[in-house]
Design an enzyme around this catalytic site. Structure first.
Site, PDB file in Angstrom:
ATOM      1  CG  ASP A 165      69.304 134.536  69.173  1.00 34.93           C
ATOM      2  OD1 ASP A 165      68.490 134.789  68.151  1.00 34.93           O
ATOM      3  OD2 ASP A 165      68.337 135.354  70.516  1.00 34.93           O
ATOM      4  CE  LYS A 228      69.897 135.437  73.540  1.00 42.02           C
ATOM      5  NZ  LYS A 228      68.902 134.555  72.980  1.00 42.02           N
ATOM      6  CE  LYS A 264      68.284 138.607  72.771  1.00 44.89           C
ATOM      7  NZ  LYS A 264      67.694 137.651  71.892  1.00 44.89           N
TER       8      LYS A 264
END
Length: 328
Positions: A165, A228, A264
């Site tokens: 991430d 995300k 996400k």
């Protein structure tokens, strides 16, 4: 009725059989033209549609399915300075067996930790099927030189991370240095190897929906496996509206390129009711293909306990309360 303008037209390279949108990333000026040529976001329409979808009600049988699906989509996360190997092992145990009183409970999708805890998580999760995710690239602010960020990624992957991430350089993005952000994502993606890459925009710092749309396309063009919303470390994190906008982006990107990208939302999703609203957004916007933890995740550790309590209530008819779930 659509709330935003249609998706961008296919690039010349795409029509000629070349890499999709290759012309859009050929130079800094070309990338700027492409991103600023994306349709503007109808703020009122976007927020109205997100609010409308949030009022949908579902039947009890569908609710039970949605709760289990949401549990399976959680990246169970600990990103604190006080993290210890013991805390990470405990979190991994909860990810594998969220409800010790009910072995039918699904496992979570992943455990997300800092790179120095990735090896501990990998050892604890070995053979479970639960992924190890690790934040990197000077998370959460991203204020570091590129070589430092890449070393961060290499360390995490070497320690056993299945997913990375990363955070984008919001300063570069907001000052219009899009090619710098694009090339940084490309470099991180190259370091990931077989690990999947989630690109975090920190939507609360991007200020406008137009910027969120541009960041979404920038991330996808650069090879993100997921886009995300947030780090969970600022005041404004995932919202139905910004997640809806990103779902529209991945839907349109697949329509244009044939490539599917995950989404996400992270931060601020705390209740089963919230999670179900987001699943409705997914189904009604991107479609059923995204209703799978390979393509949609929740970055929301506190959400798991509420999902477990609601799951117990549906099973027993009684509300168990927080004493019946483990404390993270």
């Amino acid at each position: 009725m659509p709330t935003t303008a249609p998706s961008p037209k296919r690039s010349a390279a795409f029509e000629q059989g070349g890499p999709p949108f290759a012309d859009a990333t050929a130079s800094d000026s070309a990338l700027r033209r492409f991103l600023h040529g994306l349709p503007g976001v109808d703020t009122v329409g976007l927020e109205a549609r997100a609010a409308s979808l949030g009022t949908r009600s579902i039947k009890t049988t569908a609710k039970a399915y949605a709760i289990d699906l949401a549990i399976s989509m959680i990246d169970l996360t600990t990103l604190e300075g006080a993290d210890t190997p013991g805390k990470v092992r405990a979190l991994a145990a909860k990810a594998v067996n969220p409800d010790p009183t009910d072995r039918t409970s699904p496992r979570t999708a992943a455990v997300c930790v800092y790179p120095d805890m990735a090896a501990t998580a990998a050892a604890a999760l070995a053979g479970s099927g639960v992924k190890v995710a690790s934040v990197a690239t000077a998370f959460p602010a991203g204020r570091a030189a590129l070589d430092v960020k890449l070393a961060d990624v290499r360390d995490a992957v070497a320690a056993g991370a299945d997913e990375i991430d990363m955070v984008i350089d919001r300063g570069a993005f907001l000052s219009g240095r899009y090619l710098k952000v694009y090339e940084e994502i490309l470099a991180v993606k190259a370091e990931c190897g077989s690990a999947r890459l989630k690109v975090i925009f920190e939507t609360g710092e991007l200020s406008t929906y137009d910027n969120i749309r541009r960041a979404s396309w920038l991330g996808m063009l650069a090879g993100a496996d997921f886009i995300k919303t947030s780090t969970g470390k600022v005041g404004t994190n995932a919202t139905p509206a910004n997640t809806l906008l990103m779902l529209e982006a991945v839907r349109d990107f697949r329509e244009q390129t044939g490539v599917q990208i995950g989404v996400k939302p992270a931060g601020g999703i705390r209740t089963s009711k919230d999670a179900i609203k987001f699943l409705v957004l997914v189904n009604e916007t991107a479609g059923e293909d995204w209703l799978d933890n390979h393509w949609f995740r929740f970055g929301a550790s506190s959400l798991l306990n509420d999902l477990l309590m609601q799951r117990q209530k549906l099973s027993t008819g009684r509300y168990s309360g927080p004493d019946y779930v483990t404390v993270d």
